[in-house]
Write a protein that holds these residues in place. Structure first.
Motif, short mmCIF file in Angstrom:
data_model
loop_
_atom_site.label_atom_id
_atom_site.label_comp_id
_atom_site.label_asym_id
_atom_site.label_seq_id
_atom_site.Cartn_x
_atom_site.Cartn_y
_atom_site.Cartn_z
N LEU A 160 29.19 39.92 57.59
CA LEU A 160 29.23 39.71 59.03
C LEU A 160 30.67 39.71 59.56
N PHE A 161 31.56 39.04 58.82
CA PHE A 161 32.96 38.99 59.21
C PHE A 161 33.54 40.40 59.27
N VAL A 162 33.22 41.20 58.27
CA VAL A 162 33.71 42.58 58.23
C VAL A 162 33.10 43.39 59.37
N MET A 163 31.79 43.20 59.62
CA MET A 163 31.11 43.97 60.67
C MET A 163 31.69 43.65 62.05
N VAL A 164 32.01 42.38 62.29
CA VAL A 164 32.64 42.02 63.56
C VAL A 164 33.92 42.83 63.76
N ILE A 166 34.75 45.66 62.37
CA ILE A 166 34.45 47.09 62.51
C ILE A 166 34.04 47.42 63.94
N ILE A 167 33.12 46.63 64.49
CA ILE A 167 32.66 46.91 65.86
C ILE A 167 33.79 46.68 66.86
N GLN A 168 34.59 45.65 66.66
CA GLN A 168 35.73 45.42 67.55
C GLN A 168 36.71 46.59 67.49
N GLN A 169 36.91 47.12 66.28
CA GLN A 169 37.78 48.30 66.14
C GLN A 169 37.17 49.49 66.85
N GLY A 170 35.84 49.62 66.75
CA GLY A 170 35.15 50.69 67.47
C GLY A 170 35.33 50.58 68.97
N VAL A 171 35.26 49.36 69.48
CA VAL A 171 35.49 49.14 70.91
C VAL A 171 36.89 49.60 71.30
N ASP A 172 37.89 49.22 70.50
CA ASP A 172 39.27 49.62 70.80
C ASP A 172 39.44 51.14 70.77
N LEU A 173 38.88 51.77 69.74
CA LEU A 173 39.06 53.22 69.58
C LEU A 173 38.28 54.03 70.60
N SER A 174 37.25 53.43 71.19
CA SER A 174 36.40 54.18 72.14
C SER A 174 36.86 54.04 73.59
N LYS A 175 37.92 53.28 73.84
CA LYS A 175 38.33 52.97 75.22
C LYS A 175 38.52 54.21 76.09
N ASP A 176 39.06 55.27 75.51
CA ASP A 176 39.35 56.48 76.30
C ASP A 176 38.19 57.47 76.31
N SER A 177 37.05 57.08 75.75
CA SER A 177 35.93 58.02 75.62
C SER A 177 34.76 57.71 76.54
N TRP A 178 34.94 56.72 77.43
CA TRP A 178 33.82 56.30 78.26
C TRP A 178 33.71 57.14 79.52
N THR A 179 33.23 58.37 79.32
CA THR A 179 32.92 59.24 80.45
C THR A 179 31.65 58.73 81.14
N ALA A 232 34.20 42.08 75.66
CA ALA A 232 33.21 42.68 74.76
C ALA A 232 33.48 42.29 73.31
N LYS A 233 34.75 42.33 72.92
CA LYS A 233 35.10 41.99 71.53
C LYS A 233 34.83 40.52 71.23
N GLU A 234 35.06 39.66 72.19
CA GLU A 234 34.76 38.24 71.99
C GLU A 234 33.26 38.01 71.90
N ALA A 235 32.51 38.70 72.75
CA ALA A 235 31.06 38.51 72.80
C ALA A 235 30.38 38.99 71.52
N ILE A 236 30.84 40.12 70.97
CA ILE A 236 30.18 40.63 69.76
C ILE A 236 30.42 39.72 68.58
N SER A 237 31.58 39.07 68.53
CA SER A 237 31.85 38.10 67.46
C SER A 237 30.85 36.96 67.52
N GLU A 238 30.62 36.43 68.72
CA GLU A 238 29.67 35.32 68.88
C GLU A 238 28.24 35.78 68.65
N ALA A 239 27.90 36.97 69.08
CA ALA A 239 26.53 37.48 68.92
C ALA A 239 26.15 37.59 67.45
N LEU A 240 27.02 38.19 66.65
CA LEU A 240 26.71 38.38 65.24
C LEU A 240 26.65 37.06 64.49
N LYS A 241 27.46 36.09 64.89
CA LYS A 241 27.39 34.77 64.27
C LYS A 241 26.03 34.13 64.53
N LYS A 242 25.54 34.27 65.77
CA LYS A 242 24.24 33.70 66.11
C LYS A 242 23.11 34.47 65.44
#
Length: 214
Positions: free
Chosen positions: A90-94, A96-109, A201-211
């Protein structure tokens, strides 16, 4: 899980050894196979109505992931798989998804936002229907959309590795209560993405996966 499968077949985009490795992993997470148990190729092959070759390859895949171990004169043995292991994934997945959020910032057409919103709506629909499995499937599609958007091969590889175990864990362990605990932070995460509030978004996904761990 399988009524009849033959070498080289593919179901749901997975090779036969991958399907078998998933089947064995489900047994481990359910507690049907526990630490120290020997996995007999012939028994798995008979249970799944297949040959021993793809079972052997499936066990190799699990060995690479650290789920089983080859012990001289004993064969393939289940390694300890604890709550801490799940927390580690779970720690690793958090991350990974947070990194995905960062890398996708310029792709939100507008097109990508529309597709993401469609996935979000479907997930909320399954939540309202109290369909735990389909809710899991649709939330995972939403996470996958973000991970694949930047087209970063390393990120995708790490996501798929962690997701295989966490997805099975969720299918085995989740119930309506777990889904209800997870959902508010998931809503916050997806809404923040649509509003381009990536920090939230990055803060929320951390809390979501913990729950979601329960």
């Amino acid at each position: 899980m399988f009524n009849s499968i033959s070498d080289g077949s593919e179901q749901f985009g997975m090779s036969l050894p991958q399907q078998i490795s998933r089947f064995i992993l489900e047994k481990i997470i359910r507690g049907e196979l526990t630490a120290g148990d020997k996995i007999v190729e012939e028994e798995i092959a008979k249970e799944l109505n297949t040959s021993r070759a793809p079972v052997r390859e499936a066990l190799y895949l699990l060995q690479v992931k650290g789920i089983v171990d080859r012990v001289p004169r004993r064969g393939t043995i289940v390694k300890p798989f604890t709550d801490k292991d799940i927390l580690d994934y779970l720690f690793v997945m958090v991350g990974i998804i947070q990194q995905g959020v960062d890398l996708s910032k310029d792709s939100w057409t507008k097109e990508n936002q529309g597709e993401f919103h469609g996935l979000f709506v479907k997930a909320k629909q399954k939540y309202n229907e109290k369909d735990v499995i389909e809710y899991q499937n649709h939330t995972e599609k939403l996470f996958r959309f973000i991970i694949y958007m930047p087209n970063n091969k390393a990120l995708i590889k790490f996501y798929e590795e962690a997701n295989q175990i966490l997805n099975i864990f969720a299918q085995v362990q989740w119930d309506i209560k777990t889904m209800e605990n997870f959902h508010p932070k998931f809503i916050e995460f997806a809404t923040a993405i649509l509003e381009s509030n990536f920090v939230q978004a990055k803060e929320a996904i951390s809390e979501a996966l913990k729950k979601g761990k329960g």
